[in-house]
Write an enzyme that holds these catalytic residues in place. Sequence first.
Site, PDB file in Angstrom:
ATOM      1  N   GLU A  70       0.803  -1.226   0.000  1.00 29.79           N
ATOM      2  CA  GLU A  70       0.000   0.000   0.000  1.00 29.79           C
ATOM      3  C   GLU A  70       0.835   1.273   0.000  1.00 29.79           C
ATOM      4  OE1 GLU A  70      -2.588  -0.580   3.338  1.00 29.79           O
ATOM      5  OE2 GLU A  70      -4.026  -1.767   2.184  1.00 29.79           O
ATOM      6  N   GLU A 115       7.280 -21.981   7.613  1.00 29.33           N
ATOM      7  CA  GLU A 115       7.791 -21.089   8.655  1.00 29.33           C
ATOM      8  C   GLU A 115       8.863 -21.744   9.522  1.00 29.33           C
ATOM      9  OE1 GLU A 115       5.201 -21.170  12.576  1.00 29.33           O
ATOM     10  OE2 GLU A 115       3.975 -20.563  10.860  1.00 29.33           O
TER      11      GLU A 115
END
Length: 272
Positions: free
Chosen positions: A82, A113
């Site tokens: 953004e 992960e």
Amino acid sequence: MSENILTTESPSNHQGLDQKSVLEILTGINEEDKSVPLSVEKVIPQIEALVEVTVEKMKSGGRLFYIGAGTSGRLGIVDASECPPTYGVPHGMVVGIMAGGDSAIRKAVEFAEDDLEQAWKDLSEHKISNKDVLIGIAASGRTPYVIGGLKKANGEGIVTGCIVCNQGSEVAQNAKFPVEVVVGPEYVTGSTRMKSGTAQKLVLNMVSTAVMIRLGKVKGNRMVDMQLSNEKLVDRGTKMVMQELTDLTYDEAQKLLLETGSVRRAVLKGQK
């Protein structure tokens, strides 16, 4: 830190969720959510320290990197993605990377992960250096992907920070500028996409917004470098130009905006 005392994994304050009405469920979630901004408020000094060093690095040409897994990784990617449309900065100035790669944005990649080495491999593809800042995001504070990335970055002299939701975590111990937002038990036990995710999102908003303001990407309270990528933003930009150049009509302001490509350039040209 023992796994048995992780705040993010501790039992919910609410019992018998499966027996509650919709109204009771929503009310309970809302009650828990109200505590999150207060938890963030307590760590503003930690956020301030992280922002200050990030601004310093980025003013010298550095970049900001986020790494995380699952919800934490997705939140970093959202924040990074953004920044270009909102503040007109180049793609690649703020970079979000998550365990499992881009495919993990929509679908979980099993055990991604758990790899201590992969984060540094991912960061190396972007040629991260000691000019940059790396922020690890992990609600639990124990994600191997994040820990490994921070450890390697520290060894390379890179400024490191983190956003975690447990006190005294291994992630925080490997970050030079840790932000530890302890929000307490989740409404659904262990569902850290809820309060913990909200806290991380609030901190990310604060970090990137404060950094961009200090880098001069906001004038007054306006996003003067935002990208004009749709009609809504063109309309918003036109009104910003009119507020600065009060003698222009809407059509005149919009024409000037589209000619120059940004509110900042439109205002500068109009003031000449």
